[in-house]
Structure formats: structure tokens, C-alpha cells
Motif scaffolding. Structure first.
Motif, PDB file in Angstrom:
ATOM      1  N   PRO A 199       2.060  10.395  -2.481  1.00 21.30           N
ATOM      2  CA  PRO A 199       3.049   9.906  -1.135  1.00 21.30           C
ATOM      3  C   PRO A 199       4.383   9.986  -1.923  1.00 21.30           C
ATOM      4  O   PRO A 199       4.457   9.799  -3.033  1.00 21.30           O
ATOM      5  CB  PRO A 199       2.189   8.814  -1.190  1.00 21.30           C
ATOM      6  CG  PRO A 199       1.150   8.624  -1.726  1.00 21.30           C
ATOM      7  CD  PRO A 199       0.962   9.708  -2.754  1.00 21.30           C
TER       8      PRO A 199
ATOM      9  N   VAL B  80      -0.310   4.858  -7.641  1.00 18.42           N
ATOM     10  CA  VAL B  80      -1.259   5.651  -6.818  1.00 18.42           C
ATOM     11  C   VAL B  80      -2.504   6.004  -8.235  1.00 18.42           C
ATOM     12  O   VAL B  80      -2.128   6.653  -9.066  1.00 18.42           O
ATOM     13  CB  VAL B  80      -1.053   6.668  -6.277  1.00 18.42           C
ATOM     14  CG1 VAL B  80      -2.324   7.364  -5.723  1.00 18.42           C
ATOM     15  CG2 VAL B  80      -0.148   6.227  -5.056  1.00 18.42           C
TER      16      VAL B  80
ATOM     17  N   SER C 142      -5.720   9.783   2.247  1.00 16.88           N
ATOM     18  CA  SER C 142      -4.908   8.746   2.041  1.00 16.88           C
ATOM     19  C   SER C 142      -5.085   8.415   0.501  1.00 16.88           C
ATOM     20  O   SER C 142      -5.800   8.687  -0.237  1.00 16.88           O
ATOM     21  CB  SER C 142      -5.506   7.539   2.832  1.00 16.88           C
ATOM     22  OG  SER C 142      -7.045   7.232   2.363  1.00 16.88           O
TER      23      SER C 142
ATOM     24  N   ILE D 295       0.812  -1.384  -0.064  1.00 13.43           N
ATOM     25  CA  ILE D 295       0.137  -0.091  -0.062  1.00 13.43           C
ATOM     26  C   ILE D 295       0.954   1.210  -0.099  1.00 13.43           C
ATOM     27  O   ILE D 295       2.026   1.318   0.432  1.00 13.43           O
ATOM     28  CB  ILE D 295      -1.171  -0.050   1.187  1.00 13.43           C
ATOM     29  CG1 ILE D 295      -0.119  -0.118   2.613  1.00 13.43           C
ATOM     30  CG2 ILE D 295      -2.027  -1.106   1.099  1.00 13.43           C
ATOM     31  CD1 ILE D 295      -1.081   0.072   3.905  1.00 13.43           C
ATOM     32  N   PRO D 296       0.290   2.553  -0.487  1.00  9.81           N
ATOM     33  CA  PRO D 296       1.409   3.531  -0.592  1.00  9.81           C
ATOM     34  C   PRO D 296       1.318   4.311   0.634  1.00  9.81           C
ATOM     35  O   PRO D 296       0.557   3.818   1.798  1.00  9.81           O
ATOM     36  CB  PRO D 296       0.165   4.452  -1.409  1.00  9.81           C
ATOM     37  CG  PRO D 296      -1.192   4.023  -1.599  1.00  9.81           C
ATOM     38  CD  PRO D 296      -1.007   2.450  -0.954  1.00  9.81           C
ATOM     39  N   GLY D 297       2.404   4.946   0.924  1.00 13.42           N
ATOM     40  CA  GLY D 297       2.519   5.819   2.045  1.00 13.42           C
ATOM     41  C   GLY D 297       1.363   6.870   2.300  1.00 13.42           C
ATOM     42  O   GLY D 297       0.686   7.058   1.229  1.00 13.42           O
TER      43      GLY D 297
ATOM     44  N   GLY E  65      -3.772   3.361   1.538  1.00  8.32           N
ATOM     45  CA  GLY E  65      -2.575   3.300   2.551  1.00  8.32           C
ATOM     46  C   GLY E  65      -2.951   4.313   3.637  1.00  8.32           C
ATOM     47  O   GLY E  65      -3.905   4.639   3.807  1.00  8.32           O
ATOM     48  N   LYS E  66      -1.725   4.652   4.414  1.00 14.28           N
ATOM     49  CA  LYS E  66      -1.883   5.368   5.685  1.00 14.28           C
ATOM     50  C   LYS E  66      -2.397   6.882   5.392  1.00 14.28           C
ATOM     51  O   LYS E  66      -2.107   7.318   4.418  1.00 14.28           O
ATOM     52  CB  LYS E  66      -0.627   5.553   6.350  1.00 14.28           C
ATOM     53  CG  LYS E  66       0.084   4.262   6.699  1.00 14.28           C
ATOM     54  CD  LYS E  66       1.144   4.548   7.899  1.00 14.28           C
ATOM     55  CE  LYS E  66       1.518   3.290   8.858  1.00 14.28           C
ATOM     56  NZ  LYS E  66       2.658   2.418   8.164  1.00 14.28           N
TER      57      LYS E  66
ATOM     58  N   ASP F  78       5.118   5.035  -3.236  1.00 12.57           N
ATOM     59  CA  ASP F  78       3.802   4.682  -3.759  1.00 12.57           C
ATOM     60  C   ASP F  78       3.657   2.892  -3.639  1.00 12.57           C
ATOM     61  O   ASP F  78       2.486   2.484  -3.988  1.00 12.57           O
ATOM     62  CB  ASP F  78       3.560   4.782  -5.370  1.00 12.57           C
ATOM     63  CG  ASP F  78       4.592   4.076  -6.127  1.00 12.57           C
ATOM     64  OD1 ASP F  78       5.344   3.303  -5.861  1.00 12.57           O
ATOM     65  OD2 ASP F  78       4.711   4.482  -7.311  1.00 12.57           O
ATOM     66  N   GLY F  79       4.546   2.426  -2.965  1.00 15.04           N
ATOM     67  CA  GLY F  79       4.554   0.896  -2.517  1.00 15.04           C
ATOM     68  C   GLY F  79       4.688   0.095  -3.443  1.00 15.04           C
ATOM     69  O   GLY F  79       4.460  -1.201  -3.739  1.00 15.04           O
TER      70      GLY F  79
ATOM     71  N   GLU G 153      -4.873   5.592  -2.636  1.00 15.93           N
ATOM     72  CA  GLU G 153      -5.086   4.163  -3.009  1.00 15.93           C
ATOM     73  C   GLU G 153      -4.146   3.551  -4.228  1.00 15.93           C
ATOM     74  O   GLU G 153      -4.071   4.310  -5.301  1.00 15.93           O
ATOM     75  CB  GLU G 153      -6.456   3.805  -3.172  1.00 15.93           C
ATOM     76  CG  GLU G 153      -6.999   2.428  -3.551  1.00 15.93           C
ATOM     77  CD  GLU G 153      -8.470   2.360  -3.343  1.00 15.93           C
ATOM     78  OE1 GLU G 153      -8.798   1.071  -3.972  1.00 15.93           O
ATOM     79  OE2 GLU G 153      -9.281   3.280  -3.519  1.00 15.93           O
ATOM     80  N   ASN G 154      -3.855   2.431  -4.303  1.00 13.31           N
ATOM     81  CA  ASN G 154      -3.235   1.638  -5.381  1.00 13.31           C
ATOM     82  C   ASN G 154      -3.542   0.249  -5.254  1.00 13.31           C
ATOM     83  O   ASN G 154      -4.582   0.065  -4.586  1.00 13.31           O
ATOM     84  CB  ASN G 154      -1.622   1.918  -5.216  1.00 13.31           C
ATOM     85  CG  ASN G 154      -0.991   0.841  -3.987  1.00 13.31           C
ATOM     86  OD1 ASN G 154      -1.710   0.361  -3.531  1.00 13.31           O
ATOM     87  ND2 ASN G 154       0.329   1.091  -4.022  1.00 13.31           N
TER      88      ASN G 154
END
Length: 113
Positions: free
Chosen positions: A36, A44, A88, A12-14, A96-97, A39-40, A90-91
Motif C-alpha cells: 500500500p 505492514v 488486503s 489500518i493500511p490503505g 486494511g481496505k 501503511d497507516g 495487515e498491520n
């Protein structure tokens, strides 16, 4: 025998940057943020924004589905109320957080009579 932990390529992304208001009136607030830093490993594709009245403990979703832009115009506000926002990203791996909470924003016209 050793057991190995598999690290997923996709995470998940930061958190996005702390959101800020680019426009404020008694009827609408436009919030902006930066994507972010991390991006994990997956792009994103959207953002989820939450808001709350300063006098409330409950955060509410601003958008039902992820929005692709890094800004949103919020119209369901009460004039003279003070709001806080967080966002927050999303990817493909999920949401994410949350970002840090914005500064408190007073919903008034900048140059009201």
C-alpha cells in the motif's frame, strides 16, 4: 465545553495495488501486488488474498494467516476456469481496505498442445 476527537496514531493500511498474474498454468497461478502507498503509521506485516471463480459470487480466502511476501502461488484451481483476485494488507491496527479486483485470469497453460 469542547469535545475533542482523538485521532489514533495507528490506523489500518490503505489498499495494496491491483494484483496481477506473473505466472499462469492450468495447475497454478502466481499473483503479485505492490504494498500500500499508505501503511497507516504502522509497518505492514502481511497480506490476505481472496479469489473467486468468475461464475461465483462468493470470494474465498486463499491464505489462512497473513503472508509477508507480496506474491503468492495458488494451486487449488480448476483448469480452464476464470478467476479474479483481490488483496488486503495487515498491520498492528488491523486489516486494511481491499485492493481493486484483478483482471480475469484464465487457468490454462501458455503454450499448451
Amino acid at each position: 465545553s469542547y469535545k475533542y476527537a482523538y485521532i489514533s496514531i495507528s490506523a489500518i493500511p490503505g489498499p495494496p495495488s491491483t494484483p496481477w498474474a506473473s505466472y499462469v498454468s492450468r495447475e497454478t497461478i502466481t499473483m503479485c501486488w505492490h504494498e500500500p502507498v499508505a501503511d497507516g503509521g504502522n509497518a505492514v506485516f502481511g497480506y490476505h488474498v481472496q479469489m473467486k471463480d468468475r461464475s461465483s459470487i462468493l470470494w474465498q480466502k486463499v491464505n489462512k494467516t497473513a503472508i509477508p511476501a507480496t506474491q503468492i502461488r495458488i494451486a487449488n484451481i480448476c483448469p480452464g476456469s476464470i478467476y479474479e483476485f483481490k488483496v488486503s494488507a495487515e498491520n498492528a491496527a488491523g486489516i486494511g481496505k481491499m485492493s481493486k479486483t484483478s483482471e480475469e485470469i484464465l487457468a490454462i497453460d501458455a503454450c499448451g498442445q
